[in-house]
Design a protein around this motif. Structure first.
Motif, PDB file in Angstrom:
ATOM      1  N   LYS A 186      16.450  52.233 -14.377  1.00 21.10           N
ATOM      2  CA  LYS A 186      15.728  51.898 -13.236  1.00 21.10           C
ATOM      3  C   LYS A 186      16.528  51.103 -12.163  1.00 21.10           C
ATOM      4  N   THR A 187      17.490  50.116 -12.718  1.00 23.76           N
ATOM      5  CA  THR A 187      18.074  49.216 -11.876  1.00 23.76           C
ATOM      6  C   THR A 187      19.061  50.249 -11.044  1.00 23.76           C
ATOM      7  N   PHE A 188      19.806  51.040 -11.950  1.00 17.88           N
ATOM      8  CA  PHE A 188      20.804  51.791 -11.312  1.00 17.88           C
ATOM      9  C   PHE A 188      20.114  52.651 -10.294  1.00 17.88           C
ATOM     10  N   LEU A 189      19.136  53.239 -10.299  1.00 18.04           N
ATOM     11  CA  LEU A 189      18.460  54.231  -9.236  1.00 18.04           C
ATOM     12  C   LEU A 189      18.063  53.092  -8.073  1.00 18.04           C
ATOM     13  N   ARG A 190      17.388  51.871  -8.249  1.00 18.57           N
ATOM     14  CA  ARG A 190      17.152  51.039  -7.232  1.00 18.57           C
ATOM     15  C   ARG A 190      18.233  50.504  -6.279  1.00 18.57           C
ATOM     16  N   GLU A 191      19.375  50.611  -7.081  1.00 17.68           N
ATOM     17  CA  GLU A 191      20.604  49.807  -6.478  1.00 17.68           C
ATOM     18  C   GLU A 191      21.663  50.868  -5.700  1.00 17.68           C
ATOM     19  N   LEU A 192      20.995  52.029  -5.636  1.00 15.87           N
ATOM     20  CA  LEU A 192      21.878  53.139  -5.106  1.00 15.87           C
ATOM     21  C   LEU A 192      21.681  52.888  -3.386  1.00 15.87           C
ATOM     22  N   PRO A 193      22.961  52.993  -2.619  1.00 14.75           N
ATOM     23  CA  PRO A 193      22.653  52.615  -1.177  1.00 14.75           C
ATOM     24  C   PRO A 193      21.826  53.472  -0.537  1.00 14.75           C
ATOM     25  N   GLU A 194      21.524  54.750  -1.030  1.00 17.39           N
ATOM     26  CA  GLU A 194      20.576  55.665  -0.414  1.00 17.39           C
ATOM     27  C   GLU A 194      19.799  56.110  -1.571  1.00 17.39           C
TER      28      GLU A 194
ATOM     29  N   ALA B  34      32.766  63.630 -12.795  1.00 14.57           N
ATOM     30  CA  ALA B  34      31.462  63.627 -13.688  1.00 14.57           C
ATOM     31  C   ALA B  34      29.986  63.819 -12.712  1.00 14.57           C
ATOM     32  N   ILE B  35      29.555  64.938 -13.035  1.00  7.90           N
ATOM     33  CA  ILE B  35      28.358  65.372 -12.247  1.00  7.90           C
ATOM     34  C   ILE B  35      27.140  64.258 -12.228  1.00  7.90           C
ATOM     35  N   ILE B  36      26.891  63.861 -13.857  1.00  6.53           N
ATOM     36  CA  ILE B  36      25.893  63.057 -14.119  1.00  6.53           C
ATOM     37  C   ILE B  36      26.413  61.476 -14.007  1.00  6.53           C
ATOM     38  N   PRO B  37      25.893  60.524 -13.192  1.00  5.55           N
ATOM     39  CA  PRO B  37      26.596  59.174 -13.406  1.00  5.55           C
ATOM     40  C   PRO B  37      26.637  58.631 -14.784  1.00  5.55           C
ATOM     41  N   PRO B  38      27.784  58.030 -15.102  1.00  2.54           N
ATOM     42  CA  PRO B  38      27.647  57.585 -16.394  1.00  2.54           C
ATOM     43  C   PRO B  38      26.403  56.746 -17.116  1.00  2.54           C
TER      44      PRO B  38
ATOM     45  N   VAL C  33      26.898  51.514  -5.720  1.00  4.56           N
ATOM     46  CA  VAL C  33      27.638  52.377  -4.916  1.00  4.56           C
ATOM     47  C   VAL C  33      27.235  53.618  -4.825  1.00  4.56           C
ATOM     48  N   SER C  34      27.500  54.650  -4.088  1.00  8.62           N
ATOM     49  CA  SER C  34      27.037  56.000  -3.952  1.00  8.62           C
ATOM     50  C   SER C  34      27.043  56.874  -5.141  1.00  8.62           C
ATOM     51  N   LEU C  35      26.318  57.716  -5.039  1.00  5.45           N
ATOM     52  CA  LEU C  35      26.607  58.971  -6.052  1.00  5.45           C
ATOM     53  C   LEU C  35      27.935  59.350  -6.023  1.00  5.45           C
ATOM     54  N   GLN C  36      28.288  59.804  -4.536  1.00  2.00           N
ATOM     55  CA  GLN C  36      29.643  60.354  -4.307  1.00  2.00           C
ATOM     56  C   GLN C  36      30.789  59.645  -4.928  1.00  2.00           C
ATOM     57  N   TYR C  37      30.721  58.325  -4.591  1.00  2.00           N
ATOM     58  CA  TYR C  37      31.804  57.455  -5.044  1.00  2.00           C
ATOM     59  C   TYR C  37      32.002  57.438  -6.644  1.00  2.00           C
ATOM     60  N   ILE C  38      30.726  57.357  -7.430  1.00  2.00           N
ATOM     61  CA  ILE C  38      30.836  57.252  -8.829  1.00  2.00           C
ATOM     62  C   ILE C  38      31.550  58.876  -9.336  1.00  2.00           C
ATOM     63  N   ARG C  39      31.205  59.887  -8.708  1.00  2.00           N
ATOM     64  CA  ARG C  39      31.503  61.315  -8.808  1.00  2.00           C
ATOM     65  C   ARG C  39      33.257  61.195  -8.659  1.00  2.00           C
ATOM     66  N   GLU C  40      33.471  60.593  -7.568  1.00  2.00           N
ATOM     67  CA  GLU C  40      34.920  60.840  -7.242  1.00  2.00           C
ATOM     68  C   GLU C  40      35.928  59.827  -8.291  1.00  2.00           C
ATOM     69  N   LYS C  41      35.187  58.619  -8.834  1.00  2.22           N
ATOM     70  CA  LYS C  41      36.106  57.723  -9.650  1.00  2.22           C
ATOM     71  C   LYS C  41      35.746  57.892 -10.958  1.00  2.22           C
TER      72      LYS C  41
ATOM     73  N   PRO D 292      20.478  67.400  -0.875  1.00  3.74           N
ATOM     74  CA  PRO D 292      22.068  67.953  -1.288  1.00  3.74           C
ATOM     75  C   PRO D 292      22.227  68.194  -2.628  1.00  3.74           C
ATOM     76  N   GLU D 293      23.234  69.152  -2.830  1.00  2.00           N
ATOM     77  CA  GLU D 293      23.203  69.791  -4.341  1.00  2.00           C
ATOM     78  C   GLU D 293      23.622  68.498  -5.297  1.00  2.00           C
ATOM     79  N   HIS D 294      24.226  67.529  -5.215  1.00  3.15           N
ATOM     80  CA  HIS D 294      24.417  66.533  -5.970  1.00  3.15           C
ATOM     81  C   HIS D 294      23.216  65.524  -6.410  1.00  3.15           C
ATOM     82  N   ASN D 295      22.439  65.463  -5.628  1.00  4.03           N
ATOM     83  CA  ASN D 295      21.071  64.606  -5.625  1.00  4.03           C
ATOM     84  C   ASN D 295      20.322  65.544  -6.307  1.00  4.03           C
ATOM     85  N   PHE D 296      20.256  66.841  -6.193  1.00  6.55           N
ATOM     86  CA  PHE D 296      19.359  67.901  -6.864  1.00  6.55           C
ATOM     87  C   PHE D 296      19.769  67.657  -8.302  1.00  6.55           C
ATOM     88  N   ILE D 297      21.071  67.834  -8.635  1.00  6.56           N
ATOM     89  CA  ILE D 297      21.468  67.956 -10.224  1.00  6.56           C
ATOM     90  C   ILE D 297      21.121  66.737 -10.769  1.00  6.56           C
TER      91      ILE D 297
END
Length: 429
Positions: free
Chosen positions: A306-314, A244-248, A232-240, A348-353
């Motif tokens: 590595k798996t988390f990064l690789r499975e991001l939709p973007e 949290a700025i950094i995904p768990p 799922v996207s970084l935005q989805y993880i942050r909203e849910k 985008p700001e979130h990706n940068f952080i």
């Protein structure tokens, strides 16, 4: 005992018989069904490549990682030209040249057998020479070998070499009769599959009787769980996750590795037990706590990251940056750091952080490179294709060099590139 010459003739007969059957199936099939659209795999290798005469045929591709964090290397027989147009000794050198960049880490090989003909096949003597040339360092870290569309010829060759092949190596071999079977092991959409192989797979399925239908409809995708972390996207993880700025997953794996993995030799180069990785992913997706201490393997959190990064939709570096990153190869060396800084600042700001948080850690890993053997170049080789890939198709082999150069610069020059903002909970060095 059968002689080498007799074995060669037997192999030749088998190949010719397979070619005749294939030709009949091709003519029958092509009259009924159009060919699938070939995948887009990018531009060919640079003419300055030391093995351009071999590389230009596209026989070998490196396309990121499999589901278990292992580098994925593809060999396509149908891309081999007739033997008189290809120096097989040069092909062997090219294979070693390519593998030498990855054999220090765990890796997987997919061999597309379709397209091997009597006109382009190497001799059995060459195959034996090749097997002998690939010493322990090549065989030890090869974790899986998938032979796609095996034929009688493959089985003959296997029986010839069986006495010379260790039992442990033999267990790594998996025969794959249809391309769909690869989906359980690899990121199928990222594979570079030659059009001829796609057509052949279609013909095999069309001729299949009593088996699964030619066109298998995938079930509609399920909506992600509120606690979903992978795919799922970084935005989805942050909203849910209460903003949290950094995904768990990133925060927890990085935190654990900082405490326990900085001095581990070859960290990020090794895979972990497949079932363990699946279990950890399931825990994260269900929102349950994960304790890496319970697994007793420092490579588990490394593979999970590595798996988390690789499975991001973007990808974390985003699709719009893909073509710009590839252009880094044409930028003067003195301007590359500032160019990388400009591209990263455009994220985008979130990706940068999140990227800054990750690169701060990777830079920290390199500070222990005398012990862990992970230089900026080595980390780039591992992380590059997990940070960036094209919107469609797989990463072309020619794109690996610029992606790795870009990633290496981010790691090595972290301080100057990420000097505008500080990741949460961190103090700028």
């Amino acid at each position: 005992m059968i002689s080498a010459a007799d074995l060669e003739r037997l192999a030749e007969i088998e190949l010719k018989e397979e070619e005749e059957v294939e030709e009949g199936e091709r003519q029958s099939y092509s009259a009924e069904r159009p060919a699938p659209t070939p995948p887009q795999s990018g531009v060919g290798p640079d003419p300055s490549h030391p093995y351009y005469d071999v590389a230009r045929h596209g026989i070998l591709q490196v396309t990121g990682d499999d589901h278990y964090g292992r580098k994925l290397i593809i060999f396509s027989s149908c891309c081999m030209p007739p033997s008189y147009q290809l120096n097989h000794h040069r092909l062997l050198e090219y294979l070693k040249y390519t593998l030498d960049q990855y054999v220090e880490m765990d890796y997987t090989v997919v061999y597309f057998h379709y397209g091997l003909k009597s006109s382009n096949k190497p001799s059995l003597k060459w195959l034996q020479e090749a097997y002998n040339e690939f010493g322990r360092k090549y065989k030890k870290n090869l974790k899986a070998l998938y032979v796609v569309h095996p034929t009688n010829f493959i089985r003959i060759v296997w029986n010839i070499f069986k006495p010379f092949i260790s039992h442990k190596f033999g267990k790594k071999l998996t025969y794959v009769n249809y391309l769909a079977e690869l989906r359980g092991h690899l990121d199928y959409e990222q594979l570079v599959i030659p059009a001829d192989v796609l057509r052949h797979d279609e013909r095999l399925r069309a001729a299949q009787k009593g088996g699964p239908p030619l066109l298998v409809k995938s079930p509609p995708p399920r909506p992600p769980l509120p606690t979903q972390q992978f795919g799922v996207s970084l935005q989805y993880i942050r909203e849910k996750n209460r903003d949290a700025i950094i995904p768990p997953v990133v925060f927890q794996t990085v935190s654990y590795l900082k405490e326990n993995g900085l001095k581990t030799e070859g960290i990020f180069r090794r895979s972990a037990r497949v079932q363990t990785i699946k279990d950890v992913q399931k825990l994260y997706n269900l929102g349950k706590p994960v304790s890496f201490e319970l697994y007793g393997d420092i490579h588990v959190p490394a593979v999970i990251l590595k798996t988390f990064l690789r499975e991001l939709p973007e990808p974390l570096l985003t699709f719009p940056l893909y073509s710009q990153v590839l252009d880094i190869i044409g930028v003067e060396s003195s301007l590359r750091v500032s160019t990388c800084q400009r591209l990263v600042q455009s994220l985008p700001e979130h990706n940068f952080i999140v990227l800054k948080y990750l690169l701060s850690f990777l830079h920290m890993v390199t500070q222990e490179s005398i012990v862990n053997k992970m230089s900026p170049s080595n980390l780039a080789c591992v992380f590059g294709v997990n940070l960036l890939w094209p919107p469609r198709g797989a990463v072309a082999m020619s794109a690996l060099a610029p992606i790795n150069i870009f990633t290496e610069i981010l790691v090595e020059h972290y301080d100057s590139i990420f000097n505008s903002r500080c990741p949460p909970g961190q103090v700028t060095p």
